[in-house]
Design a protein around this motif. Structure first.
Motif: not given
Length: 476
Positions: A52-54, A81-86
């Motif tokens: 998750n990029q840290g 951004e790595i956790f963002q949903t649509m």
């Protein structure tokens, strides 16, 4: 008008104690070497090798979700951004609150700025709107972070503005949380239905709460007033609770629940608390009516004083009423009703009393047949029984009760008197038969009653009173 100053929240437990911003504001990256690292190739290389990029999703002690990056030591409430949903990605951009006649305010994303200074926006539902310069200037900015969860105390809002306050109240109302604090002020939203919020166990919970933090409630307001009274007993510090709002807001019910709490907690001498509560049916019968916004609207102001003895038990009460809406007796708007007492007496009184008062049916009287007489959730016959019990408990004598009902019935009969023009600003009663019942109940002579309602006395300084006639319109 009350001016409320927003209070900034303390940072959630577990957040780094570096140079981060206050939690109540939109978090930014820490001002440190780690912040610069996040933009370098070195960071990108390390992040690619870490899950998750840290980024880690964490939950603070108050239940708020926040994010921490183990590489850059960055802490934020914005979804990485790595956790963002649509949905999160759609919400990127600049958002505002747009006033709406039905919903109050709509969430809208700015699509473009128009040449005239206005805005083109798109609502959550996908509708496109063009806002003029003046309307666009008055729109409040929308920060999605502020909508992470509704607050039970509005002083904890990140921004104190009307759209966010309305959103907060609406979200709580959807979950039957009808009470919300603004510091020591309580906002109550009328649910127009019965909720299990006023049971003896709940009264006991607020009475014995100690230092526990409990949800906002009208019992909390009453509890604070009583507690402050106890603490200030040596200084004789009186307490006041002001209950205000528009018609249908629930002022009458809130007042009754405040009195109910005090009656349960403080106890009394000689059952005074029961008498205070039983005064309500009498006040409501003669002062409440159905309106287009409320089936049991108080059409008068009320000032209630409760007195305590040295043992802090209720020993007496005084109720002052004012500004009664007298015009309602003779005229009601569409969908409204006259005062409850007229319907309760005509439907609930026993036949012997009705014969004595010369009463018939609801349809026989102008003051009760102008509009629909039905009220949802109210049984006039049952309410009449409660009213009679209240009179007995409050020690109204039979003579006093009889006098009250005679006057009330006399008013009903007065509504059936018809008039005719007899000259310029002069009128007379069409039929003397319609005057007789009212005159008998008021215990006055018929001619004197006719004179009083068809003329008035004009008094000028230094001159004898002059009798002036009234037209039909003025009499009515």
């Amino acid at each position: 008008m009350c001016v409320i100053t927003p209070v900034k929240k303390a940072p959630p437990r577990g957040l780094p104690k570096k140079k981060g911003p206050p939690v109540a504001l939109k978090p930014k990256v820490h001002e440190s070497r780690a912040r610069k690292l996040s933009t370098t190739d070195e960071f990108q290389r390390i992040a690619a090798e870490v899950p998750n990029q840290g980024w880690r999703r964490l939950v603070a002690a108050d239940g708020t979700t926040y994010f921490h990056n183990t590489i850059s030591d960055e802490t934020t409430y914005d979804v990485p951004e790595i956790f963002q949903t649509m949905d999160d990605k759609v919400r990127d951009g600049e958002w505002i609150w747009v006033p709406d006649s039905k919903a109050g305010f709509l969430k809208a994303k700015i699509i473009s700025k128009l040449s005239n200074g206005g805005l083109q926006v798109e609502t959550e539902e996908g509708a496109t709107k063009n806002l003029g310069p003046k309307k666009a200037k008055n729109c409040e900015k929308l920060d999605w972070y502020s909508l992470r969860r509704p607050e039970q105390d509005l002083v904890l809002l990140d921004v104190m503005n009307e759209p966010l306050i309305m959103w907060n109240l609406h979200e709580r109302f959807k979950n039957n949380h009808i009470y919300t604090n603004v510091g020591t002020i309580l906002i109550a939203v009328n649910p127009f239905k019965r909720l299990p919020l006023y049971t003896p166990s709940i009264i006991d919970k607020y009475a014995k709460r100690g230092n526990r933090i409990l949800p906002p409630h009208v019992f909390m307001t009453a509890s604070e007033a009583y507690r402050n009274l106890l603490e200030g007993i040596t200084e004789k510090t009186a307490q006041s609770v002001v209950i205000s709002g528009e018609s249908g807001a629930g002022k009458t019910v809130c007042t009754k629940f405040c009195l109910k709490y005090l009656a349960e907690v403080a106890d009394s001498e000689g059952g005074v608390e029961e008498k205070i509560l039983l005064a309500n049916p009498i006040l409501e019968a003669f002062g409440n009516a159905k309106t287009t916004r409320n089936n049991n609207s108080s059409r008068f102001g009320k000032y209630v004083e409760i007195f305590f003895n040295k043992s802090m038990k209720i020993c007496g009460s005084r109720i002052t009423n004012y500004l009664l809406e007298k015009s309602r007796v003779v005229l009601q708007g569409p969908g409204e009703r006259n005062y409850h007492i007229f319907y309760q007496m005509l439907l609930g009184a026993e036949s012997g009393l009705k014969r004595k008062l010369m009463l018939g049916e609801l349809s026989d009287y102008h003051y009760t047949n102008q509009t629909d007489t039905h009220v949802d959730g109210m049984d006039d016959v049952e309410e009449w029984g409660i009213l009679m019990k209240s009179f007995e408990t409050l020690n109204f004598s039979k003579k006093e009760q009889s006098d009250v009902f005679q006057i009330t019935a006399g008013v009903l009969h007065m509504g059936n008197i018809e008039f005719k023009e007899t000259g310029d600003r002069k009128c007379a009663v069409k039929s003397a038969r319609t005057v007789a019942p009212a005159a008998k109940l008021f215990q006055v002579d018929e001619p004197k009653l006719v004179k009083v309602i068809t003329t008035r006395m004009l008094r000028l300084r230094g001159q004898d009173p002059i009798e002036v006639g009234l037209s039909v319109e003025e009499v009515m």
